[in-house]
Scaffold this motif. Structure first.
Motif, short mmCIF file in Angstrom:
data_model
loop_
_atom_site.label_atom_id
_atom_site.label_comp_id
_atom_site.label_asym_id
_atom_site.label_seq_id
_atom_site.Cartn_x
_atom_site.Cartn_y
_atom_site.Cartn_z
N UNK A 65 0.45 -1.24 -0.20
CA UNK A 65 0.12 0.03 0.10
C UNK A 65 1.00 1.44 -0.43
N UNK A 66 1.85 1.19 0.62
CA UNK A 66 2.97 2.89 0.77
C UNK A 66 3.66 2.78 -0.27
N UNK A 67 4.04 1.57 -0.97
CA UNK A 67 4.83 1.62 -2.45
C UNK A 67 3.61 2.24 -3.12
N UNK A 68 2.37 1.78 -3.76
CA UNK A 68 1.54 1.91 -4.70
C UNK A 68 1.45 3.48 -4.37
N UNK A 69 1.15 3.81 -3.48
CA UNK A 69 0.71 5.44 -2.77
C UNK A 69 1.70 6.25 -3.36
N UNK A 70 3.06 5.87 -2.67
CA UNK A 70 4.55 6.79 -3.09
C UNK A 70 4.45 6.64 -4.42
N UNK A 71 4.57 5.11 -5.18
CA UNK A 71 4.53 5.65 -7.09
C UNK A 71 3.39 6.84 -7.29
N UNK A 72 2.26 6.58 -7.22
CA UNK A 72 1.11 7.39 -7.26
C UNK A 72 1.92 8.97 -7.04
#
Length: 133
Positions: A65-72
Motif C-alpha cells: 500500500x505504501x509503495x503504491x501510494x508513493x508511486x502515484x
C-alpha cells in the motif's frame, strides 16, 4: 471496473484509513487486548504466535500500500514539475522527464547544475564584497 482501477481505489481507501488516528487507536487497543489475554493463555507459544503472525501480515500488506501510494504521488509530482518546466519560457526543456535518464546521465546533469549554483554563489559573494567597499 478494471483490476488496476479496483486496486488503486482499494489502496487509496486503505491508505487513508491507515493514516487516521482511529486506525492507530484500533492497533493500540488490539495490543492491549492481546497483552491482557497473556495470563489467560499462560503466555504460551500460541499466544505469542498470534501477535507475531498478525503483525507480519499487516506489515507485509502495508508495504504494498505504501509503495503504491508513493508511486502515484511521485508520478503526479513529476508530471506537475514537467508542466512547470514546459510553461516556463526560459526553462531548459531538456529537464522534462529527467527521472527516465540513467545514472550516468543524471550525474552529468547534476554536475552541470552544481556548477551553475557554484557560479551564482561566487557572484553573490563578489557583489556582497563590492557592496561593503
Amino acid at each position: 471496473m478494471s483490476t488496476s482501477r479496483l486496486f488503486t481505489h482499494m489502496a487509496k481507501a486503505a491508505s487513508n484509513f491507515a493514516g487516521r488516528p482511529l486506525c492507530f487507536g484500533i492497533a493500540v487497543l488490539s495490543l492491549i487486548v492481546w497483552a491482557a489475554s497473556g495470563p489467560l493463555f499462560g503466555f504460551n507459544d500460541t499466544w505469542q504466535l498470534v501477535i507475531n503472525t498478525a503483525t507480519t501480515i499487516v506489515t507485509f500488506l502495508m508495504v504494498f500500500l505504501i509503495q503504491n501510494t508513493q508511486n502515484r504521488d511521485t508520478e503526479a509530482m513529476q508530471i506537475k514539475l514537467d508542466e512547470l518546466i514546459h510553461v516556463t519560457r526560459a526553462a531548459n526543456n531538456e529537464l522534462l522527464d529527467l527521472e527516465e535518464l540513467d545514472e550516468k546521465e543524471l550525474d552529468s546533469m547534476r554536475e552541470r547544475y552544481e556548477a551553475l549554483a557554484d557560479r551564482a554563489r561566487r557572484m553573490r559573494t563578489k557583489k556582497a564584497a563590492a557592496g561593503k567597499s
